[in-house]
Each structure stands twice: as structure tokens, then as C-alpha cells.
Design a protein around this motif. Sequence first.
Motif, PDB file in Angstrom:
ATOM      1  N   ALA A  74       0.827  -1.204   0.000  1.00 40.90           N
ATOM      2  CA  ALA A  74       0.000   0.000   0.000  1.00 40.90           C
ATOM      3  C   ALA A  74       0.860   1.251   0.000  1.00 40.90           C
ATOM      4  CB  ALA A  74      -0.929  -0.017   1.218  1.00 40.90           C
ATOM      5  N   VAL A  75       1.871   1.263   0.843  1.00 42.12           N
ATOM      6  CA  VAL A  75       2.750   2.426   0.896  1.00 42.12           C
ATOM      7  C   VAL A  75       3.537   2.577  -0.392  1.00 42.12           C
ATOM      8  CG1 VAL A  75       4.709   3.459   2.075  1.00 42.12           C
ATOM      9  CG2 VAL A  75       2.886   2.386   3.398  1.00 42.12           C
ATOM     10  N   LEU A  76       4.001   1.465  -0.928  1.00 39.09           N
ATOM     11  CA  LEU A  76       4.757   1.520  -2.188  1.00 39.09           C
ATOM     12  C   LEU A  76       3.887   2.049  -3.319  1.00 39.09           C
ATOM     13  CD1 LEU A  76       6.822  -1.800  -2.046  1.00 39.09           C
ATOM     14  CD2 LEU A  76       7.683   0.535  -1.896  1.00 39.09           C
ATOM     15  N   GLN A  77       2.608   1.671  -3.290  1.00 40.68           N
ATOM     16  CA  GLN A  77       1.712   2.176  -4.323  1.00 40.68           C
ATOM     17  C   GLN A  77       1.574   3.686  -4.224  1.00 40.68           C
ATOM     18  OE1 GLN A  77      -2.160   0.379  -4.307  1.00 40.68           O
ATOM     19  NE2 GLN A  77      -2.870   1.510  -6.089  1.00 40.68           N
ATOM     20  N   ARG A  78       1.436   4.196  -2.973  1.00 42.94           N
ATOM     21  CA  ARG A  78       1.338   5.642  -2.806  1.00 42.94           C
ATOM     22  C   ARG A  78       2.633   6.356  -3.225  1.00 42.94           C
ATOM     23  NH1 ARG A  78      -0.733   6.217   3.209  1.00 42.94           N
ATOM     24  NH2 ARG A  78       0.129   4.111   3.345  1.00 42.94           N
ATOM     25  N   LEU A  79       3.765   5.739  -2.903  1.00 40.63           N
ATOM     26  CA  LEU A  79       5.035   6.323  -3.341  1.00 40.63           C
ATOM     27  C   LEU A  79       5.142   6.330  -4.864  1.00 40.63           C
ATOM     28  CD1 LEU A  79       7.545   4.769  -0.774  1.00 40.63           C
ATOM     29  CD2 LEU A  79       6.892   7.167  -0.962  1.00 40.63           C
ATOM     30  N   GLN A  80       4.691   5.249  -5.466  1.00 41.74           N
ATOM     31  CA  GLN A  80       4.751   5.164  -6.927  1.00 41.74           C
ATOM     32  C   GLN A  80       3.864   6.230  -7.560  1.00 41.74           C
ATOM     33  OE1 GLN A  80       3.802   1.263  -8.355  1.00 41.74           O
ATOM     34  NE2 GLN A  80       4.827   1.577 -10.311  1.00 41.74           N
ATOM     35  N   GLU A  81       2.685   6.472  -6.961  1.00 45.02           N
ATOM     36  CA  GLU A  81       1.814   7.512  -7.486  1.00 45.02           C
ATOM     37  C   GLU A  81       2.423   8.901  -7.273  1.00 45.02           C
ATOM     38  OE1 GLU A  81      -1.781   6.828  -5.371  1.00 45.02           O
ATOM     39  OE2 GLU A  81      -2.343   5.050  -6.549  1.00 45.02           O
ATOM     40  N   GLU A  82       3.056   9.093  -6.107  1.00 48.96           N
ATOM     41  CA  GLU A  82       3.684  10.382  -5.801  1.00 48.96           C
ATOM     42  C   GLU A  82       4.757  10.742  -6.822  1.00 48.96           C
ATOM     43  OE1 GLU A  82       4.934  13.850  -3.638  1.00 48.96           O
ATOM     44  OE2 GLU A  82       3.098  12.653  -3.526  1.00 48.96           O
ATOM     45  N   PHE A  83       5.519   9.726  -7.236  1.00 43.62           N
ATOM     46  CA  PHE A  83       6.641   9.960  -8.162  1.00 43.62           C
ATOM     47  C   PHE A  83       6.333   9.444  -9.571  1.00 43.62           C
ATOM     48  CE2 PHE A  83       8.654  10.278  -4.060  1.00 43.62           C
ATOM     49  CZ  PHE A  83       9.580  11.289  -4.245  1.00 43.62           C
ATOM     50  N   ALA A  84       5.064   9.415  -9.920  1.00 43.90           N
ATOM     51  CA  ALA A  84       4.691   8.888 -11.238  1.00 43.90           C
ATOM     52  C   ALA A  84       5.324   9.690 -12.364  1.00 43.90           C
ATOM     53  CB  ALA A  84       3.167   8.886 -11.375  1.00 43.90           C
ATOM     54  N   VAL A  85       5.340  11.020 -12.214  1.00 39.79           N
ATOM     55  CA  VAL A  85       5.896  11.872 -13.277  1.00 39.79           C
ATOM     56  C   VAL A  85       7.384  11.607 -13.451  1.00 39.79           C
ATOM     57  CG1 VAL A  85       6.319  14.237 -14.013  1.00 39.79           C
ATOM     58  CG2 VAL A  85       4.146  13.632 -12.925  1.00 39.79           C
ATOM     59  N   GLU A  86       8.098  11.563 -12.315  1.00 40.35           N
ATOM     60  CA  GLU A  86       9.538  11.336 -12.393  1.00 40.35           C
ATOM     61  C   GLU A  86       9.875   9.967 -12.947  1.00 40.35           C
ATOM     62  OE1 GLU A  86       7.983  12.652  -9.897  1.00 40.35           O
ATOM     63  OE2 GLU A  86       8.902  14.591  -9.444  1.00 40.35           O
ATOM     64  N   LEU A  87       9.104   8.954 -12.510  1.00 37.12           N
ATOM     65  CA  LEU A  87       9.360   7.598 -13.015  1.00 37.12           C
ATOM     66  C   LEU A  87       9.107   7.514 -14.514  1.00 37.12           C
ATOM     67  CD1 LEU A  87       7.776   5.466 -10.144  1.00 37.12           C
ATOM     68  CD2 LEU A  87      10.199   5.625 -10.713  1.00 37.12           C
ATOM     69  N   ALA A  88       8.035   8.167 -14.957  1.00 40.52           N
ATOM     70  CA  ALA A  88       7.730   8.145 -16.391  1.00 40.52           C
ATOM     71  C   ALA A  88       8.821   8.861 -17.183  1.00 40.52           C
ATOM     72  CB  ALA A  88       6.372   8.809 -16.638  1.00 40.52           C
ATOM     73  N   GLU A  89       9.292  10.012 -16.662  1.00 44.77           N
ATOM     74  CA  GLU A  89      10.353  10.730 -17.367  1.00 44.77           C
ATOM     75  C   GLU A  89      11.645   9.933 -17.382  1.00 44.77           C
ATOM     76  OE1 GLU A  89      12.545  15.106 -17.357  1.00 44.77           O
ATOM     77  OE2 GLU A  89      10.682  14.776 -16.232  1.00 44.77           O
ATOM     78  N   LEU A  90      11.920   9.240 -16.265  1.00 45.05           N
ATOM     79  CA  LEU A  90      13.119   8.415 -16.215  1.00 45.05           C
ATOM     80  C   LEU A  90      13.071   7.308 -17.253  1.00 45.05           C
ATOM     81  CD1 LEU A  90      15.783   7.770 -14.736  1.00 45.05           C
ATOM     82  CD2 LEU A  90      14.461   6.341 -13.166  1.00 45.05           C
ATOM     83  N   ARG A  91      11.918   6.646 -17.356  1.00 45.28           N
ATOM     84  CA  ARG A  91      11.785   5.594 -18.370  1.00 45.28           C
ATOM     85  C   ARG A  91      11.898   6.188 -19.773  1.00 45.28           C
ATOM     86  NH1 ARG A  91       7.532   3.958 -14.688  1.00 45.28           N
ATOM     87  NH2 ARG A  91       8.216   2.122 -13.503  1.00 45.28           N
ATOM     88  N   GLY A  92      11.355   7.398 -19.938  1.00 39.64           N
ATOM     89  CA  GLY A  92      11.474   8.037 -21.244  1.00 39.64           C
ATOM     90  C   GLY A  92      12.919   8.339 -21.603  1.00 39.64           C
ATOM     91  N   ARG A  93      13.683   8.759 -20.617  1.00 41.50           N
ATOM     92  CA  ARG A  93      15.106   9.031 -20.864  1.00 41.50           C
ATOM     93  C   ARG A  93      15.839   7.753 -21.258  1.00 41.50           C
ATOM     94  NH1 ARG A  93      17.709  13.689 -18.359  1.00 41.50           N
ATOM     95  NH2 ARG A  93      16.154  15.225 -17.773  1.00 41.50           N
TER      96      ARG A  93
END
Length: 590
Positions: free
Chosen positions: A181-200
Amino acid sequence: MTKIILNALKHTPGVFSIAALLIANSALANQVSVQQLANLEEGNSHTTSPNYSNHVSQLPADSERDTVSEEVEVPQDSRLEKLKDPSLEIPGAELEQVDPMGQVTSVSQLSDVQPTDWAFQALQSLVERYGCIVGYPDGTYKGNRAMTRYEFAAGLNACLDRITELIAAATADLVTRDDLAVLQRLQEEFAVELAELRGRVDALEARTEELEANQFSTTTKLNGETLFWLSDTWGERARGRRVLQSEDDGTETTLGYKVALSLETSFTGKDLLRTNLQAVDVPDYSSEGLTNTLMTRLSTDDSDPDDTVVLDSLVYQFPMLNDRAMVIVGANAMGLDGFMSTISPFKGSGAGSLSRFGEFNPTFFRGPSDAGVGIKYAFNDLLQLTVGYAAPDSEDPQEGRGLFNGAFSSFGQFLIEPNDNLAFTIGYVRNYFIEDNVDITGGTGSFNARDPFDGVPTTADQLGLEAQWRINDRIQIGGWFGATWARPEQNINNDDITIINGALTIAFPDLFKEGSLGGIIVGVPPIVTDGGDDDGLKDDGTSVHIEVFYRYAINDNIAITPGLFVITNPNHDDNNGTLWVGSIRTQFRF
């Protein structure tokens, strides 16, 4: 975000440990950082092919018997080798990567993590429950280092991948519902950064594929150097070689150039085939109508008004005997300095001394040479031996020419390095010069020393000694001494004549700016001190060479070198007035 993490800390040590991992910067040690990805996107995609040049130093052809090895390359940093010159390195070197220590099996492996640290239990839980923590190569964790949101996202992504693996394995109840549950919230919090990282990463992969598809060669690297050379001399024309002294200044200000391209090819990763092409048009001030002395020559002074591109050095080298030995085979324009080790910090027409004499011992490293073979063997880290043979007319099948029936140089040299700051060389060269092609002093010194017997075939025994001592990172002192004993081959009863030369050098690396270099050279160019049976061969006076220059590194690709050298009593003749040579050399490397 802080509230989420604090709530997570209350519920489970597993989540606490994950947060500690990310905040303590473990991701930096195990993953390619965002900054590194950005650097890659900016174009640092070249790789540096292996360089097996001289073990200790490596930073112009006057004629086929007066060859100096010119290499367009980044000189390797081997102890005293040509001093460190990071600002003039050819761009495109391999991207520096963070080298992790590897998987940690116990928190005690991290030297900067103590049981009293507030995050100790979290790190311990992270190791035991998730197994996704690494340290730095020095055995530290660097838990107090600040991090960016991108770095946090990179670490979070790494831990998510690890947890996914654990869930898939389903070997134990390692992940609780609260953790997820906490990891899901963290993933949502950093969704933009994670998506940009994958894009890079996707963009990097696409760029890599494009570079691989359009690269110049899978085995060859292209390096280049261009010089703009502004120069002039001041003073009266010197007396010498049956030319009278003149009160007129016979030279005008000139702007010359040199363009050199080097193709470096490796077939095994350890060997190296180097092919150099160049075009040069820089004045030779030693001609009779100008200064009439070899002592005013620049480090590069070949003139070609037709701007012809010619093949310069062509050499192949490869290791043997478990990499303890290096075999160097030169096929064209290989000077003796290309086979043996030169530890002078001022070698190199583009980055070193402005004068021909100031580069290194001219009698020892310049002789009959164009093609040949040299073998370097390292007994250990302290001692290296080089032996070899070279000839200037190896391609000429005429009688009195060829590889073994004409002019030649056979040589041997010991390189001694007691420690990282001290190096010595001692060597011997046997030269044979054919008729009308005698140049004992490598185009420097007096005319008496260069060809004492008026074109008669000559044999010379050359002894060379050199030392360099790096006092600290800012000062390096050294110098050389050369002695020559020469005799004409048509009259073996003549006593040998003696020729000596020497210099004291002081180098100031990184002077005022990293990558820059200041230099002072004071020496005596080759002089006949003993005429043997003919006292008339002895030089009457003594010339002193004084040179000062400063190479200023404007950036990684451009350096400008203003400098001046002075010759007292040119041609070792007390009747000749002092000559001055001024120069501004601009170097472009790519």
C-alpha cells in the motif's frame, strides 16, 4: 510526501528500510544516475581505443633521415609521462560510471554505518528482507548525502523491480499488504519522475542504436589536430657554413599551419594500428637567406606550398608474453622517439616546446629512421628495456639502400621508475649515415656538429641520459645530457670527434588553470667540444638556448601558446649576435 513516509515508518520496518535506502542514496551506487543519462544525451558516446605508446611519455620530419614521430592522440598518463593534460584530451572519452561495491550481505560491511545510527535497523532490515542494497567501492554507504527527486525515483524503481521479483518467486512472506500500500502511494507520488526516467532510458536506447548504425567504424577512432602558428625572428643573420654574417633582419612575420588526422584501429582490444595523415606549411628559419642557423628552428617547420596531404607515421603495435612485452612495427615516418621512451614533458609540436631543440635530446632521439622494429619488455614496475632497429630507406631496393644495406640506427634503452614521481632513462644508439645524408644532431646545434666531415659516410655512437622529478602537483624539474662520438668511414685512422648537448627543464602543470602548462628550458644545443685530429672541427664559442612558454587551455579543445626563445652566439660562434624567436601557437583538437 514527508507525511506518507512518516506514516509508513509507523506501520512497518520494511517500508522504513526502503525509505532509508532511497534517502541514503543507495541508488546512486547501483544505478546509472539521471545526471549520467543527461551526459549521455549530450553526446558523450565515443569510446577511447587502446593506446600502447611509450610507457612513460608520449606527447616533424626534417628529411627521411631526420624523423620525429608525431601522433595525434591523447598522451597516456603513465607516471611522469608528459604531465597530466586533462583540458587538452580529445573529447569523446568513455563516460565515467559509478562502480558499485556489489551486493551487501551484512550492514557491517559498510564502514560508515554504525549500530548507533538512526537508520541502522532500517538498513539491516533492508538487507535481510529485501536484499537490494549496495555500497560504494570504498566500502562506504554515504547515507548523509543529499539527493534529487530523480535520484529518489531511480532508487524507488530499483526497489520496485526487486519486490516484483520476490513476489514472483513467492518463496516467503517477505512483502506485507501494508508494504504494498505504501509503495503504491510512493509510486503515485513519483509517477511523473518515473515516467520521465523511463522516457530518458528509451531515448538513450534509441540514440545508442542510431550511433551504432551510423558510426564511423566498429574498430577505428578518428582524432584530429590543427595548428595556427604565428612566428617571427629578430636579429642579424648568423655566420656559418661559408655564409657571411649580415646586419639585416632577413625574416618577416609569418602565419603557418599544420593539419593532422590520426586513424587508430584495434582488432583485438590490445593491439593498435595508427595511420597519420598531415599537411604542413610552417617556415624553416634556418635557411641561408634567413637566420642561417639550425638553432632557430621551430618544433614543426616543414613547408609545402602545394598544401599536399601526405602519409605521415604508419605503425602497428601489439602485446606479447602475457602483456609484459610490446612489439612496435613502424612502416613509415617512425622516429626513434616513437620506439623508445621519452620522459620529457615538452615533447610534441602542438602541446610541448616551441623550439626543435626544446622537445628532447636531439642527438639521441633523432637519427636515421623511417621504418623498423622495437620491442619493449617490462621486467617489473620499476624497470623496462627497449631494443630495436630502424632504417630510413627500407623501401628502396638500390645498392647501398634498403633495410639492411644503407643508413640505420640500432638502439637500446633502460627506463627506471623508482616511484610515481621519479623516472630516469639511459640508452645507447649506433648510427650509420650514408654519403651526403649526414645529420648527427637531428637538425639542431651547429653546422659543424651536424655534418663534421662534409658529407662523408659517418658512424656515430650516441649516449643519452634523462631524468624527471615531479616535486609536487605543480612543479616538475628534469633535463637531459647527450654525448656523441663520431668518425668518418673513409678514414678509419681518424680519432673520434666529440659532440655534447644538454638542457635543464622546469615544468609548471596546471599553471593558473587546470590543463595549462608553463615551461622553462635552458640548455646548450649540440656542440663539437673535441675535433679529434682536426682542431678546426671544434666549435669556437658556446651558444645558450633559453626558452619560456605558456600553454593556456581555453577549453577542452582549444589551447593557445605564446612563447619566446633566445639563442646567444648562434652556431657556437662568439662573433654572431643574439637571435630571438617569438611565436604564438594555437592548437585545436577534435
